[in-house]
Design an enzyme around this catalytic site. Structure first.
Site, PDB file in Angstrom:
ATOM      1  N   LYS A   2       0.823  -1.221   0.000  1.00  0.00           N
ATOM      2  CA  LYS A   2       0.000   0.000   0.000  1.00  0.00           C
ATOM      3  C   LYS A   2       0.851   1.263   0.000  1.00  0.00           C
ATOM      4  CE  LYS A   2      -4.263  -1.812   1.992  1.00  0.00           C
ATOM      5  NZ  LYS A   2      -5.236  -1.722   3.107  1.00  0.00           N
ATOM      6  N   ARG A   3       1.981   1.212   0.655  1.00  0.00           N
ATOM      7  CA  ARG A   3       2.813   2.425   0.706  1.00  0.00           C
ATOM      8  C   ARG A   3       3.428   2.746  -0.654  1.00  0.00           C
ATOM      9  NH1 ARG A   3       8.301   1.048   1.516  1.00  0.00           N
ATOM     10  NH2 ARG A   3       8.612  -1.185   1.866  1.00  0.00           N
TER      11      ARG A   3
END
Length: 463
Positions: free
Chosen positions: A238-239
């Protein structure tokens, strides 16, 4: 032979970038070969599958315009078929009932781990003909000797020893089929000719080929695509941007930009960066997919997105912009056509979300930036804004050209540069110091809004 590809996501989460790229490759190859593209929802994991995830997959496919020729098919609606094929394998001696308890299997696994052996079923029930009471699973009788060999369209020839493949479970104790079994039956029934999927499935492939051959079916051709990495070389998370495909819509990306970006994550055609959908269909080649993992680059995606915002028909981009305006609660009927906004703002925004935020003042009351007001709406600006307002009010035709002429004439009368007129005027009508060229901005706002906002700004100057 009609080429048949399938995209088969599990509805246990949202459709992410890796899944969307797989879907795109499957879709492109089917279109290139004038074949068939099937959407199959692999929802046999009943506990983890949700309707919300199914809807997210369907919404993403629709937004990306990856239209399928058949489906969506749901595996949970084919349980009778899976049971019938399982029973066929049992009757032919190609599968068997395994009565091993969980305790026995756990002890076996622990012992193998202690001995530094590969954990695998030891075939304890493989040759037993005894029908026992109690629950059981059904295992496929995998060949013991020989190898499984296939030509992977991305990786070349791959070989697996059957001695390394244990007898996998094809039906659980409650009768529900397992993933590797349902995939085989579906691909066989749907006459799938090419399976394009992630390389995390490579170890499943020899097992699935053996089951297909046991059923007398011809295995499809396989192409295993490498994973997508983050810019730091680690698995995409997600980052890095590994979010739902629909999150990219919410973040302001056009579907064409996302597809163009995804196709280049692992595939190339010379140095070409920009592809129309027609070019992709014509040029795409499975064997041109790179074996090495691809790295996700958000800056490249933003560059592509702005390119498509600037070069796509403004009416098309306006449809997506309307979606963002609606999310902001902006009534776009109270202002200029959105296609005109796209033309004016495309150079000034990298995403549609940014464009929507920067265009609110065309439809809503002005939200003044305090710093801009302090600097540009002072008592010293009253004569400038008054003269501009009076000259604008006299205009017979409200056009970009006539508006530009008024600003230029005002600058000449006051013996100042046009910027000295344009910037306080811009803050007066938009609330901030950044907008499209001032003549374009005023033309889009229209006579009534422009004059009303100038009157309001003059009141602010006097405070």
């Amino acid at each position: 032979m009609t080429v048949v590809t399938r995209f088969a996501p599990s509805p246990t989460g949202y459709l992410h970038i890796g899944g969307a790229r797989t879907a795109l490759y499957c879709w492109l190859y089917a279109r290139k070969m004038q074949g068939k593209f099937i959407l199959r929802i692999e929802d046999t994991d009943v506990e983890r599958s949700t309707q919300e995830s199914v809807d997210a997959i369907l919404d993403a496919m629709q937004w990306l315009d990856l239209h399928y020729d058949e489906g969506p098919y749901y595996q949970t609606k084919s349980f009778d078929r899976y049971r019938a094929v399982c029973e066929q394998l049992l009757q032919e001696g190609k599968a068997y009932r395994c009565y091993c308890s969980k305790e026995r299997l756990e002890n076996l696994r622990n012992q193998q781990t202690e001995n530094k052996e590969k954990p695998r079923y030891d075939g304890y029930c493989r040759d037993s003909q005894e029908v026992q009471a109690g629950s059981y699973v059904v295992r496929f009788r995998n060949p013991i000797a020989g190898v499984v060999e296939f030509d992977d369209l991305v990786r070349g020839k791959l070989t697996f020893s059957n001695a390394e493949l244990d007898d996998l479970i094809i039906a659980r104790s409650d009768g529900t089929p397992t993933y590797n079994f349902t995939v085989v039956v579906d691909d066989w029934d749907m006459k799938v000719t090419h399976v394009i999927r992630g390389d995390d499935h490579i170890n499943n492939t020899p097992r699935q080929i053996n089951i297909l051959q046991a059923l007398g079916a011809t295995p499809p051709q396989y192409a295993h695509v490498s994973m997508i990495l983050g810019s730091d070389g680690k698995r995409l998370s997600k980052r890095h941007g590994a979010v739902s495909v629909m999150q990219y819509r919410e973040d302001g990306f056009l579907p064409e930009a996302l597809l163009n970006y995804l196709v280049r994550l692992g595939w190339s055609y010379g140095d070409q960066e920009i592809f129309s959908r027609e070019e992709l269909i014509k040029l795409f080649d499975i064997r041109g997919i790179n074996k090495a993992p691809a790295a996700f680059n958000l800056e490249k995606l933003l560059w592509l997105n702005q390119h498509y915002m600037k070069t796509s028909p403004s009416e098309h981009v306006a449809k997506e912009l309307a979606w963002h305006m609606q999310r902001l609660g902006v009534d776009v009927t109270q202002g200029p056509p959105l296609a005109d906004i796209v033309q004016a703002q495309a150079e000034r925004a990298k995403t549609l979300k940014e464009m929507a935020e920067k265009s609110r003042y065309f439809y809503e009351e002005v939200r003044f930036n305090g710093e801009a007001v302090k600097k540009h709406l002072t008592a010293d600006e009253v004569p400038v804004l008054t003269l501009v307002r009076d000259e604008l009010a006299k205009l017979a035709e409200w056009s970009k050209e006539s508006l530009h002429q008024v600003i230029q004439n005002t600058a000449e009368k006051l013996a100042v540069k046009m910027g000295k007129i344009a910037q306080p005027l811009r803050v007066a009508v938009t609330g901030d110091t950044v907008s499209p060229p001032i003549d374009v901005t005023l033309a889009l706002l229209g006579r009534e809004k422009t004059l009303a906002r100038l009157n309001g700004a003059l009141v602010l100057c006097a405070i």
